[in-house]
Design a protein around this motif. Structure first.
Motif, short mmCIF file in Angstrom:
data_model
loop_
_atom_site.label_atom_id
_atom_site.label_comp_id
_atom_site.label_asym_id
_atom_site.label_seq_id
_atom_site.Cartn_x
_atom_site.Cartn_y
_atom_site.Cartn_z
N MET B 1 0.84 -1.21 0.00
CA MET B 1 0.00 0.00 0.00
C MET B 1 0.87 1.26 0.00
O MET B 1 1.78 1.38 0.81
CB MET B 1 -0.86 0.02 1.27
N PRO B 2 0.57 2.20 -0.88
CA PRO B 2 1.31 3.47 -0.84
C PRO B 2 1.04 4.23 0.46
O PRO B 2 0.00 4.01 1.10
CB PRO B 2 0.75 4.25 -2.02
N VAL B 3 1.95 5.11 0.84
CA VAL B 3 1.78 5.94 2.04
C VAL B 3 0.59 6.89 1.85
O VAL B 3 0.44 7.49 0.79
CB VAL B 3 3.05 6.76 2.32
N ASP B 4 -0.25 7.02 2.89
CA ASP B 4 -1.39 7.95 2.81
C ASP B 4 -0.96 9.32 3.33
O ASP B 4 -1.19 9.66 4.48
CB ASP B 4 -2.58 7.40 3.63
N TYR B 5 -0.32 10.08 2.44
CA TYR B 5 0.25 11.37 2.87
C TYR B 5 -0.82 12.38 3.28
O TYR B 5 -0.62 13.15 4.21
CB TYR B 5 1.12 11.96 1.76
N ILE B 6 -1.93 12.39 2.58
CA ILE B 6 -2.96 13.39 2.90
C ILE B 6 -3.42 13.20 4.34
O ILE B 6 -3.49 14.15 5.13
CB ILE B 6 -4.14 13.30 1.90
N GLU B 7 -3.67 11.93 4.72
CA GLU B 7 -4.14 11.64 6.08
C GLU B 7 -3.05 11.96 7.11
O GLU B 7 -3.31 12.56 8.15
CB GLU B 7 -4.56 10.17 6.15
N ARG B 8 -1.81 11.56 6.82
CA ARG B 8 -0.73 11.79 7.79
C ARG B 8 -0.46 13.28 7.98
O ARG B 8 -0.19 13.73 9.09
CB ARG B 8 0.54 11.09 7.32
N ILE B 9 -0.50 14.04 6.90
CA ILE B 9 -0.24 15.48 7.02
C ILE B 9 -1.40 16.15 7.77
O ILE B 9 -1.20 17.06 8.56
CB ILE B 9 0.04 16.10 5.63
N ARG B 10 -2.60 15.65 7.54
CA ARG B 10 -3.76 16.17 8.29
C ARG B 10 -3.57 15.96 9.79
O ARG B 10 -3.74 16.87 10.59
CB ARG B 10 -5.05 15.49 7.82
N GLU B 11 -3.15 14.74 10.15
CA GLU B 11 -2.92 14.43 11.58
C GLU B 11 -1.82 15.31 12.15
O GLU B 11 -1.92 15.81 13.26
CB GLU B 11 -2.50 12.96 11.74
N LYS B 12 -0.77 15.50 11.38
CA LYS B 12 0.36 16.30 11.84
C LYS B 12 -0.06 17.75 12.08
O LYS B 12 0.26 18.34 13.11
CB LYS B 12 1.49 16.22 10.80
N TYR B 13 -0.81 18.31 11.16
CA TYR B 13 -1.25 19.70 11.29
C TYR B 13 -2.20 19.86 12.47
O TYR B 13 -2.15 20.85 13.18
CB TYR B 13 -1.93 20.17 10.00
N GLU B 14 -3.04 18.84 12.67
CA GLU B 14 -3.99 18.89 13.77
C GLU B 14 -3.23 18.92 15.09
O GLU B 14 -3.52 19.71 15.97
CB GLU B 14 -4.89 17.66 13.70
#
Lengths: 131, 159
Positions: B1-14
């Motif tokens: 599975m490719p990395v889910d960058y959108i989700e990870r960046i969302r978590e990081k910003y939150e």
């Protein structure tokens, strides 16, 4: 945002009649912005066209990717390239996770070497002098 | 599975208490211009977002820098530098070909896989938060440069 920016530029260029192909290592971001053609390399960010000092691998990656100009026949297609970063997938666990590892967003030039700063300054003053 | 960058960046910003980032989602069919002839007869351009500059040029800064640098395709690789806030620069600073495949492309021209290269490549620092500024300020400038280079095709390389 690199992947998003690149996708937007590719769409703009393609619209005036230039064929474009975007490399990507962030598949979800690329699919969201939806450029005309893309080639997905499942490597950590910062290695979109290969591993350092491996010219034979870099060549293979680009050949496979560039074949996308003729392989991809449907707008918005993404070709997955047949290369793996490593046998295990541990690099994926840490990618963009954990505390903020980004550098502060200064608005002054961020040189790799101090010597580059001096050379840029020297060039700017030479231009002014001959102006 | 490719990395889910959108989700990870969302978590990081939150976690950092930033606002929710609005990623660009294009639901339309993208523009489409098929390559008119084989790549071996084409002039290829290169546009890269990994913050590549040439020693002597003013380097990129990290706060929504929308400037564009022009780098001759015959640049000595030893003159290339990398600066960017959002990816690990270690390998790009050792071998710029990992995000700016200049030697690779020159090699492919040498072996006839690509017709020739544009006179110049174009680079920028792709970590621009405002997609409006990318669309309105950067995209028209890049396209204008590519038209002036008279390229048939362009390879875009993010980092």
């Amino acid at each position: 945002m690199c992947h998003q920016s690149v996708g937007l530029l590719a769409r703009h260029a393609e619209a005036v009649g230039i064929s474009t192909l975007c490399m990507t290592s962030a598949l979800d971001i690329t699919q969201a912005v939806n450029p005309p053609r893309a080639a997905f390399l499942d490597y950590p960010l910062g290695h979109t066209t290969g591993k350092p000092y491996q010219p034979a691998l870099q060549r293979q990656i680009l050949l496979e990717a560039l074949a996308g100009f003729s392989d991809l026949a449907v707008p918005g297609s993404v070709k997955t390239l047949p290369f793996k970063w490593s046998e295990d997938r541990s690099w994926q666990e840490t990618a963009q996770r954990g505390p903020d590892d980004r550098r502060p967003r200064y608005d002054t030039p961020q040189y790799q070497y101090e010597e580059d700063r001096d050379r840029a300054k020297a060039r700017a003053s030479a231009v002014q002098f001959t102006g | 599975m490719p990395v889910d960058y959108i989700e990870r960046i969302r978590e990081k910003y939150e976690a950092l208490d930033y606002g929710v980032y609005q990623w660009v989602v294009s639901a339309d069919t993208p523009p489409w211009h098929p390559l008119p002839k084989p790549l071996s007869e084409c002039r290829l351009g290169l546009v890269a977002s990994g913050g590549i500059y040439m020693s002597g040029q003013v380097a990129f800064h990290y706060r929504d820098d929308t400037s564009l640098l022009k780098i001759p395709m015959d640049v000595p690789t030893s003159e290339l530098r990398a600066t960017h806030f959002a990816y690990d620069l270690t390998d790009a600073r050792q071998d710029p070909n990992v995000v700016f495949p200049i030697d690779t492309l020159r090699g492919l021209v040498g072996e006839g896989a690509i017709g020739n290269l544009a006179a110049n490549a174009y680079t920028f620092m792709g970590g621009i938060y405002s997609s409006r500024r990318v669309r309105e300020e950067l995209a028209p400038r890049v396209t204008e440069c590519l038209l002036a280079e008279e390229v048939d095709a362009v390879l875009f390389v993010p980092a």
